[in-house]
Design a protein around this motif. Structure first.
Motif, short mmCIF file in Angstrom:
data_model
loop_
_atom_site.label_atom_id
_atom_site.label_comp_id
_atom_site.label_asym_id
_atom_site.label_seq_id
_atom_site.Cartn_x
_atom_site.Cartn_y
_atom_site.Cartn_z
N ASN A 22 28.72 -20.14 -52.15
CA ASN A 22 29.95 -20.39 -51.38
C ASN A 22 31.03 -19.34 -51.64
O ASN A 22 32.12 -19.65 -52.09
CB ASN A 22 30.50 -21.77 -51.69
CG ASN A 22 29.55 -22.87 -51.29
OD1 ASN A 22 28.63 -22.64 -50.51
ND2 ASN A 22 29.75 -24.06 -51.81
N GLU A 24 32.32 -17.14 -49.26
CA GLU A 24 32.74 -16.55 -47.98
C GLU A 24 34.06 -15.79 -48.07
O GLU A 24 34.26 -14.82 -47.37
CB GLU A 24 32.82 -17.63 -46.89
CG GLU A 24 33.83 -18.73 -47.22
CD GLU A 24 33.93 -19.82 -46.15
OE1 GLU A 24 33.16 -19.77 -45.18
OE2 GLU A 24 34.80 -20.70 -46.30
N GLU A 25 34.93 -16.23 -48.97
CA GLU A 25 36.26 -15.60 -49.03
C GLU A 25 36.25 -14.22 -49.69
O GLU A 25 37.19 -13.46 -49.53
CB GLU A 25 37.23 -16.49 -49.81
CG GLU A 25 37.67 -17.71 -49.06
CD GLU A 25 37.78 -18.92 -49.97
OE1 GLU A 25 38.89 -19.45 -50.11
OE2 GLU A 25 36.73 -19.30 -50.57
N SER A 54 24.16 -21.85 -50.59
CA SER A 54 25.55 -21.92 -50.11
C SER A 54 25.67 -22.83 -48.90
O SER A 54 24.77 -22.88 -48.06
CB SER A 54 26.05 -20.52 -49.74
OG SER A 54 25.97 -19.67 -50.85
N GLU A 55 26.80 -23.52 -48.82
CA GLU A 55 27.02 -24.44 -47.70
C GLU A 55 28.10 -23.92 -46.75
O GLU A 55 28.34 -24.50 -45.70
CB GLU A 55 27.44 -25.83 -48.23
CG GLU A 55 26.37 -26.54 -49.03
CD GLU A 55 26.79 -26.80 -50.47
OE1 GLU A 55 28.00 -26.77 -50.77
OE2 GLU A 55 25.88 -27.00 -51.32
N ASP A 56 28.78 -22.86 -47.13
CA ASP A 56 29.83 -22.34 -46.24
C ASP A 56 29.26 -21.18 -45.40
O ASP A 56 28.08 -21.15 -45.11
CB ASP A 56 31.05 -21.89 -47.07
CG ASP A 56 30.71 -20.74 -48.00
OD1 ASP A 56 29.52 -20.36 -48.07
OD2 ASP A 56 31.63 -20.22 -48.64
N ASN A 57 30.08 -20.20 -45.04
CA ASN A 57 29.61 -19.11 -44.17
C ASN A 57 28.97 -17.95 -44.93
O ASN A 57 28.73 -16.90 -44.34
CB ASN A 57 30.78 -18.59 -43.34
CG ASN A 57 31.11 -19.55 -42.22
OD1 ASN A 57 30.20 -20.07 -41.56
ND2 ASN A 57 32.39 -19.82 -42.02
N THR A 58 28.72 -18.14 -46.22
CA THR A 58 28.15 -17.07 -47.03
C THR A 58 26.88 -16.48 -46.40
O THR A 58 26.76 -15.27 -46.25
CB THR A 58 27.81 -17.63 -48.44
OG1 THR A 58 29.03 -18.00 -49.06
CG2 THR A 58 27.10 -16.61 -49.29
#
Ligand code: UDP
Ligand code: MG
Length: 319
Positions: A22, A24-25, A54-58
């Motif tokens: 996770n 993405e940032e 990862s569960e985000d936009n990674t």
């Protein structure tokens, strides 16, 4: 899945392994800084991004980065779920083809600009160049104090010399990597394993930065697990300490028995159940702690004996 690496004749100088959970940032900024730093030293590098469930936009970001890479130097491994940082790093190491392999976190706490310096040290003949933190900005007081204690206990309990204040940020020669690949243990404490392997190692001092963005992906329980792995994978001294604890408490109880006998002899027997209660609580505590400790080691042997794979790969790109 094809196994071809860049152009077949070319060797890879540096493989960089980046575990991501996770992130993405930070990934775009990280990738830019990493590749800029790498280019100053060699054009023959590869970067292996391991997305640890990862569960985000990674995944989306990484897939795009790898797809847009014309020179075919970027790779992406996606786990089927979150297996943990040390496992993600291990997967990257397994697939790395480089003469040297660099481990680095994605959150820019480890400055990629140090890699050229590490590479030069390798050229001087060192097999491992590990980065040792002088300053740690942006870490909580709790983390600093517990980390300090952990390294003290670790160095007391283990025979091998695991350097203090190091993370996994390091460069390793191919021969170290090959040994590491032959260590299939499940509860992995990589910085300890590398120290155990030996060869010529160099400590490079640096100031550890703050996380570039996002939150730490190491909650207290993951940190505790890592600390336990560090201690239990490298020492059986805790078992001996349990024995020592048993001997000491038995000795204390002997003193109690003598005291009670003498008092009885002089006609003033010890009365009341307070002492008895305390004694029972004390000994049950000692017994349960020792039992738990044995259980920890047994549980670990059990996990090893099952022989399950370390991780499951759902998808790969760029290989
Ligand atoms: N990480 C991972 N799997 C996890 C936890 C963390 O791959 O289960 C990665 C994370 O994305 C980062 C590195 O491991 O690149 C170190 O994690 P983090 O910076 O959150 O740890 P901290 O620096 O706070 O100890
Ligand atoms: Mg970090």
């Amino acid at each position: 899945m094809s196994n071809s690496v860049i152009s077949h004749s070319q060797t890879v100088d540096i493989s960089v392994v980046v575990p991501c959970y996770n992130e993405e940032e930070v990934l775009n900024e990280f990738h830019l800084r990493l590749t800029t730093a790498l280019k100053t030293q060699s054009e023959n590098y590869e970067v292996i991004y391991v997305s640890d469930g990862s569960e985000d936009n990674t995944d989306k970001i990484l897939r795009r980065i790898v797809k847009d890479d014309k020179k075919k130097r970027l790779r992406f491994i996606k786990f089927s779920r979150n297996f943990g940082h040390q496992i993600a790093v291990s997967a990257g190491i397994e697939y790395a083809k480089g003469e040297t392999v660099v481990l680095i976190d994605a959150d820019l706490q480890d400055p990629p600009e140090l890699i050229p310096e590490m590479f030069l040290k390798w050229k001087e003949g060192y097999s491992v160049v590990y980065c040792q933190r002088k300053m740690r900005t942006g870490e909580s007081k709790f983390k600093l104090v517990t980390a300090n204690w952990f390294y003290k206990i670790l160095s007391y309990l283990t025979e091998i010399n695991i350097p203090t204040n190091t993370g996994d940020f390091r460069l390793m020669d191919r021969k170290v990597v090959e040994v590491l690949k032959n260590m299939p243990e499940k509860d992995r404490f990589i910085r300890g394993m590398v120290a155990w392997i030996g060869f010529r190692q160099f400590a490079l001092n640096y100031d550890r930065d703050k996380r570039f963005a996002g939150k730490s992906k190491y909650p207290l329980w993951k940190m505790t697990k890592l600390a336990m792995d560090g201690i239990l994978s490298f020492s059986i001294k805790p078992l001996r300490l349990a024995t020592l604890l048993g001997i000491t408490s038995s000795f204390i109880s002997l003193i109690g028995i003598f005291y009670a006998l003498i008092m009885w002899f002089y006609g003033t027997p010890v009365v009341g159940w307070t002492l008895m209660f305390i004694a029972i609580m004390f000994f049950s505590g000692v017994q349960l702690i020792s039992l738990g400790l044995i259980g920890e080691y047994m549980g670990r042997s059990y996990a090893e004996s099952k022989g399950r794979p370390l991780y499951i790969i759902e998808d790969m790109q760029g290989f």
